[in-house]
Scaffold this active site. Structure first.
Site, PDB file in Angstrom:
ATOM      1  N   LYS A   6       9.541  54.333  29.564  1.00 23.94           N
ATOM      2  CA  LYS A   6      10.389  55.302  30.278  1.00 23.94           C
ATOM      3  C   LYS A   6      10.415  54.952  31.763  1.00 23.94           C
ATOM      4  CE  LYS A   6      11.035  60.270  31.069  1.00 23.94           C
ATOM      5  NZ  LYS A   6      12.481  60.262  30.836  1.00 23.94           N
ATOM      6  N   HIS A  56       4.858  60.244  28.279  1.00 26.21           N
ATOM      7  CA  HIS A  56       5.949  59.509  27.628  1.00 26.21           C
ATOM      8  C   HIS A  56       5.542  58.050  27.400  1.00 26.21           C
ATOM      9  CE1 HIS A  56       8.361  62.940  29.010  1.00 26.21           C
ATOM     10  NE2 HIS A  56       9.242  62.581  28.106  1.00 26.21           N
TER      11      HIS A  56
HETATM   12  P1  NAP Z   1      15.734  52.368  25.818  1.00 24.59           P
HETATM   13  O1  NAP Z   1      15.075  52.122  24.498  1.00 24.59           O
HETATM   14  O2  NAP Z   1      15.330  51.567  27.008  1.00 24.59           O
HETATM   15  O3  NAP Z   1      17.313  52.199  25.566  1.00 24.59           O
HETATM   16  C1  NAP Z   1      18.269  52.100  26.573  1.00 24.59           C
HETATM   17  C2  NAP Z   1      19.368  51.183  26.049  1.00 24.59           C
HETATM   18  O4  NAP Z   1      20.485  51.251  26.914  1.00 24.59           O
HETATM   19  C3  NAP Z   1      18.921  49.734  25.967  1.00 24.59           C
HETATM   20  O5  NAP Z   1      19.317  49.205  24.707  1.00 24.59           O
HETATM   21  C4  NAP Z   1      19.682  49.113  27.125  1.00 24.59           C
HETATM   22  O6  NAP Z   1      19.966  47.746  26.918  1.00 24.59           O
HETATM   23  C5  NAP Z   1      20.957  49.926  27.081  1.00 24.59           C
HETATM   24  N1  NAP Z   1      21.773  49.797  28.282  1.00 24.59           N
HETATM   25  C6  NAP Z   1      21.388  49.525  29.555  1.00 24.59           C
HETATM   26  N2  NAP Z   1      22.451  49.506  30.384  1.00 24.59           N
HETATM   27  C7  NAP Z   1      23.538  49.783  29.621  1.00 24.59           C
HETATM   28  C8  NAP Z   1      24.931  49.886  29.884  1.00 24.59           C
HETATM   29  N3  NAP Z   1      25.427  49.728  31.122  1.00 24.59           N
HETATM   30  N4  NAP Z   1      25.781  50.186  28.867  1.00 24.59           N
HETATM   31  C9  NAP Z   1      25.301  50.363  27.608  1.00 24.59           C
HETATM   32  N5  NAP Z   1      23.982  50.250  27.277  1.00 24.59           N
HETATM   33  C10 NAP Z   1      23.112  49.970  28.279  1.00 24.59           C
HETATM   34  O7  NAP Z   1      15.597  53.898  26.233  1.00 24.59           O
HETATM   35  P2  NAP Z   1      15.518  55.191  25.295  1.00 24.59           P
HETATM   36  O8  NAP Z   1      14.103  55.520  25.000  1.00 24.59           O
HETATM   37  O9  NAP Z   1      16.476  55.057  24.157  1.00 24.59           O
HETATM   38  O10 NAP Z   1      16.032  56.296  26.320  1.00 24.59           O
HETATM   39  C11 NAP Z   1      17.298  56.180  26.958  1.00 24.59           C
HETATM   40  C12 NAP Z   1      17.436  57.254  28.008  1.00 24.59           C
HETATM   41  O11 NAP Z   1      17.456  58.532  27.385  1.00 24.59           O
HETATM   42  C13 NAP Z   1      16.275  57.333  29.035  1.00 24.59           C
HETATM   43  O12 NAP Z   1      16.793  57.722  30.287  1.00 24.59           O
HETATM   44  C14 NAP Z   1      15.398  58.446  28.482  1.00 24.59           C
HETATM   45  O13 NAP Z   1      14.622  59.059  29.490  1.00 24.59           O
HETATM   46  C15 NAP Z   1      16.456  59.375  27.944  1.00 24.59           C
HETATM   47  N6  NAP Z   1      16.038  60.276  26.899  1.00 24.59           N
HETATM   48  C16 NAP Z   1      16.534  61.536  26.954  1.00 24.59           C
HETATM   49  C17 NAP Z   1      16.253  62.416  25.929  1.00 24.59           C
HETATM   50  C18 NAP Z   1      16.865  63.793  25.967  1.00 24.59           C
HETATM   51  O14 NAP Z   1      16.579  64.596  25.062  1.00 24.59           O
HETATM   52  N7  NAP Z   1      17.696  64.110  26.960  1.00 24.59           N
HETATM   53  C19 NAP Z   1      15.444  62.030  24.858  1.00 24.59           C
HETATM   54  C20 NAP Z   1      14.955  60.733  24.836  1.00 24.59           C
HETATM   55  C21 NAP Z   1      15.272  59.843  25.858  1.00 24.59           C
HETATM   56  P3  NAP Z   1      18.990  46.620  27.559  1.00 24.59           P
HETATM   57  O15 NAP Z   1      17.670  46.818  26.895  1.00 24.59           O
HETATM   58  O16 NAP Z   1      19.706  45.373  27.210  1.00 24.59           O
HETATM   59  O17 NAP Z   1      18.954  46.911  29.042  1.00 24.59           O
END
Ligand code: NAP
Length: 212
Positions: free
Chosen positions: A130, A126
């Site tokens: 992550k 990843h």
């Molecule tokens: P990312 O780019 O780090 O995005 C996370 C976002 O959430 C950031 O903009 C962050 O803001 C925000 N955030 C943090 N705390 C928050 C809160 N309390 N309320 C609202 N927003 C908040 O991560 P990503 O790649 O999009 O992935 C997000 C999650 O999804 C991870 O856990 C990843 O492992 C998971 N994921 C799952 C799948 C699936 O198919 N299930 C697929 C892809 C990813 P800041 O940057 O300001 O902290």
């Protein structure tokens, strides 16, 4: 539907904001620290961080709003709490370690192959952003294969989400590989979950398989 997206500006959240609007949903995005108004919201979607997801989901469920959760890193206690709370509020909580269709098929094929090979290992790769390791998909794959499967985690810039399951036997190996090349891969699964969420039993449902 009026859909609230926790993690609006994240890598997945930003793709969802566009795609859900394009699918004629009324989309409301929330980032860390912003006030949340659940008024008129039909469902919440969370793609944030392991530290934020439980607080977001419990707030939504407490307001009677069903939740679709993609954020990984929730442990069994967290899942039990979400199940309890959703039942109490007579609403639904859906969690999927992977919303990509090909990844679901990869897990099914790996479970099938594990019946014929005595040994297997999983390599999950990843983006270096992550936060959790091993990935939720790798843990779910290992569980579907019978549990005792070593997992290796790679975190590097340039990667999105990839997994190889290598099974070995006398004189042969079998490799099953899935590559997510863009975060658009998660959109159809999230749309399906939103479409089905209110028809699910009250409490927690885990895995896209339950909807297919
Ligand atoms: P990312 O780019 O780090 O995005 C996370 C976002 O959430 C950031 O903009 C962050 O803001 C925000 N955030 C943090 N705390 C928050 C809160 N309390 N309320 C609202 N927003 C908040 O991560 P990503 O790649 O999009 O992935 C997000 C999650 O999804 C991870 O856990 C990843 O492992 C998971 N994921 C799952 C799948 C699936 O198919 N299930 C697929 C892809 C990813 P800041 O940057 O300001 O902290």
């Amino acid at each position: 539907m009026r859909v609230l997206v926790f993690g609006r500006d994240g890598k997945v959240g930003a793709v969802l904001m566009q795609s859900l609007a394009a699918a004629a949903h009324d989309v409301l995005g929330v980032e860390a620290g912003e006030p949340v108004d659940f008024g008129g919201v039909d469902a919440a979607v969370d793609f944030t961080t392991p530290a934020a997801v439980l607080g977001n989901a419990t707030a939504a469920l407490a307001a009677g709003v069903p939740c679709v959760i993609g954020t990984t890193g929730l442990d069994d206690d967290d899942l039990a709490q979400l199940d309890r709370q959703a039942r109490e509020m007579k609403t639904q909580c859906f969690v999927a370690p992977n919303f990509a269709l090909g990844a679901i098929l990869m897990m099914r094929f790996a479970a099938e192959a594990a019946r014929s090979f005595a040994q297997a290992e999983i390599i999950e790769l990843h983006a270096d952003t992550k936060l959790d390791a091993p990935s939720g998909t790798a843990k779910a794959t290992a569980a579907a294969m019978g549990g005792d499967v070593p997992i290796h985690s790679v975190r590097l810039p340039g990667l999105v989400a990839h997994q190889e399951v290598i099974l070995g036997g006398p004189g042969e190996t079998l490799t099953i590989r899935h590559d997510t090349t863009s975060r658009e891969a998660f959109v159809p699964g999230v749309l399906l979950a939103l479409d089905r969420i209110r028809g699910l039993p009250h409490g927690l449902t885990v895995g896209l398989d339950a909807l297919l």
